[in-house]
Design an enzyme around this catalytic site. Structure first.
Site, PDB file in Angstrom:
ATOM      1  CE  LYS A 120       1.390  50.659 -29.093  1.00 41.01           C
ATOM      2  NZ  LYS A 120       1.075  49.084 -29.487  1.00 41.01           N
ATOM      3  CE  LYS A 155       0.463  55.613 -30.295  1.00 37.90           C
ATOM      4  NZ  LYS A 155       1.848  55.380 -31.159  1.00 37.90           N
ATOM      5  NE  ARG A 205       3.642  49.386 -39.964  1.00 40.27           N
ATOM      6  CZ  ARG A 205       2.928  48.523 -39.630  1.00 40.27           C
ATOM      7  NH1 ARG A 205       2.903  47.508 -39.948  1.00 40.27           N
ATOM      8  NH2 ARG A 205       2.527  48.562 -38.239  1.00 40.27           N
ATOM      9  NE  ARG A 219      -0.479  52.620 -41.111  1.00 41.94           N
ATOM     10  CZ  ARG A 219       0.085  51.889 -40.015  1.00 41.94           C
ATOM     11  NH1 ARG A 219      -0.181  50.853 -39.805  1.00 41.94           N
ATOM     12  NH2 ARG A 219       0.702  52.736 -39.268  1.00 41.94           N
ATOM     13  NE  ARG A 227      -9.245  53.827 -32.997  1.00 37.91           N
ATOM     14  CZ  ARG A 227      -9.816  53.312 -32.409  1.00 37.91           C
ATOM     15  NH1 ARG A 227      -9.662  52.289 -31.675  1.00 37.91           N
ATOM     16  NH2 ARG A 227     -11.146  53.222 -32.946  1.00 37.91           N
ATOM     17  CG  ASP A 267       3.278  52.142 -37.360  1.00 37.03           C
ATOM     18  OD1 ASP A 267       3.411  51.653 -38.580  1.00 37.03           O
ATOM     19  OD2 ASP A 267       2.568  51.737 -36.633  1.00 37.03           O
ATOM     20  CD  GLU A 275       2.592  51.679 -32.429  1.00 41.82           C
ATOM     21  OE1 GLU A 275       2.712  50.533 -32.917  1.00 41.82           O
ATOM     22  OE2 GLU A 275       1.633  52.077 -31.765  1.00 41.82           O
ATOM     23  CG  ASN A 277       4.583  47.735 -35.721  1.00 40.08           C
ATOM     24  OD1 ASN A 277       3.688  47.654 -34.794  1.00 40.08           O
ATOM     25  ND2 ASN A 277       4.506  48.980 -36.019  1.00 40.08           N
TER      26      ASN A 277
END
Length: 308
Positions: A120, A155, A205, A219, A227, A267, A275, A277
């Site tokens: 994050k 979050k 993503r 997504r 979400r 993301d 984000e 990741n």
């Protein structure tokens, strides 16, 4: 040549969906030995770190061949693919992997960067690409931010897969109590971001490998949820990168390469970064199914070119 994958217990992996399984199978196809262990299987003996690991045949899935204790320096590459949380055990494992790195072993992703890039907080380096964001533990500060932005998401900084993400608007009953709970009575910071309604159209993503976008999926949130994470029932759709998304990838590229972040999943919602990741990015299986490309083999091919 041998690759070691440091992962969660192999019995917990679903080969139909798991990106680590895809990478291991692609590695095997390149005629490279595949070995697996968990972080708890790492141990230091003086200045040498060893792994109690298993040689596997990951195609189709899975044949266990040999169990041995091997010095990490014997591997050409080590993948650190343990899922969050990034707890004490995870952090200590990255320190042990650094011993192998100092002996010349390629570790993906770089252990020091795994510690430095919270999934994050790492995105805050590019806050100008993000929706309005605050990271805080003080309830009043978070309440004021929610009031100013009317609708927000909260979050937990150590969460994964959309777990624990909460949506609030400025009139939500019990907002103060919820924020007190999620901050553990102001003891833990959380990330709060302005809610992006366009998430209903998807949360992309994007897989970035060696600084270049290699594939992406869109997504779509499950009905009744905001979400979009696949773990939360989000649906994967085929997609292409917009010019704005290509610009985001380009801006991140050099920094990711400099930091040794070879395999990253970012993301993006409505052209805004959400984000970055770095621990165990997912989505390879879905990208491969929707694009009819073997992305995993491309990833391993790029990695072998760097090692060789």
């Amino acid at each position: 040549m041998k690759f070691l994958f440091v992962i969660d217990p192999i019995k917990n992996i679903n080969p139909e969906k798991d990106s680590s399984a895809a990478l291991m199978q692609a590695t095997h196809k390149k005629k490279v030995e595949v070995w697996v262990c968990t972080p708890q299987d790492l141990e230091a003996r003086g200045d040498e770190v060893w792994a109690s690991c298993i040689n596997i045949e990951p195609t189709p899935w899975i044949e266990l061949k040999e169990n041995k204790c091997i010095p990490l320096a014997k591997f050409s590459c080590i993948w650190m693919r343990k899922d969050p949380p990034v707890d004490e055990g995870y952090l200590y494992a990255t320190h042990l992997l650094e011993v192998a790195e100092r002996k010349g072993v390629k570790v993906v992703n770089k252990p020091s960067s795994l510690r430095a890039w919270n999934e994050k907080l790492g995105a805050l380096r590019y806050s100008h690409l993000m929706a309005p964001t605050i990271v805080a533990s003080k309830v009043n500060d978070l309440i004021n931010f929610a009031q100013a932005n009317e609708e927000v998401v909260i979050k937990p900084l150590g969460g994964k897969g959309g777990q624990g993400v909460i949506r609030l608007n400025k009139n939500s009953p019990g907002s103060r109590a919820i924020i007190e709970l999620i901050t553990s009575q102001e003891q833990l910071p959380v990330m709060m971001q302005k809610f992006i309604p366009e998430v209903q159209n998807g949360d992309k993503r994007i897989i970035i490998v060696d600084g270049k976008p290699l594939g992406a999926i869109n997504r779509i949130p499950n009905q009744g949820d905001f979400r979009s994470n696949l773990a939360m029932g989000g649906k994967a759709e085929k997609t292409f990168l917009s010019n704005a998304e290509k610009s985001i990838c380009l801006e991140l590229s050099e920094h990711l390469q400099e930091e040794g972040l070879f395999f990253v999943g970012i993301d993006v919602i409505n052209g805004m970064l959400s984000e970055i990741n770095v621990t165990s990015p997912t989505g390879l299986r879905e990208i491969e199914k929707l694009s009819n490309r073997n992305i995993s083999e491309e990833v391993i091919g790029k990695l072998l070119n760097i090692i060789n």
